[in-house]
Design a protein around this motif. Sequence first.
Motif, short mmCIF file in Angstrom:
data_model
loop_
_atom_site.label_atom_id
_atom_site.label_comp_id
_atom_site.label_asym_id
_atom_site.label_seq_id
_atom_site.Cartn_x
_atom_site.Cartn_y
_atom_site.Cartn_z
N ARG A 1 46.67 55.68 44.79
CA ARG A 1 47.19 55.83 46.16
C ARG A 1 46.72 54.70 47.08
O ARG A 1 47.44 54.31 47.99
CB ARG A 1 46.76 57.17 46.73
N ARG A 2 45.53 54.20 46.84
CA ARG A 2 44.98 53.14 47.70
C ARG A 2 45.56 51.77 47.40
O ARG A 2 45.44 50.86 48.22
CB ARG A 2 43.47 53.09 47.55
N ASP A 3 46.15 51.59 46.22
CA ASP A 3 46.66 50.29 45.82
C ASP A 3 48.13 50.18 46.20
O ASP A 3 48.97 50.95 45.72
CB ASP A 3 46.48 50.10 44.32
N THR B 1 43.31 58.70 43.25
CA THR B 1 42.93 58.14 44.55
C THR B 1 43.04 56.62 44.52
O THR B 1 43.52 56.00 45.47
CB THR B 1 41.51 58.57 44.93
#
Length: 114
Positions: free
Chosen positions: A80-82, A77
């Motif tokens: 994916r956020r970076d 997660t």
Amino acid sequence: MNHYETVFILTPVLSDDQTKETVAKFKKVLTDQGAEIINEENWGMKKMAYAIEKKGTGFYFLVEFKAEPTVVAKLETAYRRDEKVLRFMTVKLDKYASAYAEKRRNKLSNKEEA
């Protein structure tokens, strides 16, 4: 605890400090969740087989760790956020892969000492 190996590719436009900060951030995600980092390798900038987001190269990093299965979901997660991460892959190592990884680590450490 299971033995995992994760490889991620960072965008090539980052400075040296930015790459170190990003890698430290992902290692912190692991350690905060109770994972034990066994090995980390900086493979440097490599040419990719095909362009990702119009970039032909990227900074490759490998991290081996022992953790509970729930930690992997939190790590992915974070990937994916970076927006600096182009690609990532996390693999659970079986006993044969763990033995091979240990043999590979020992071989690399012997090269560095020589």
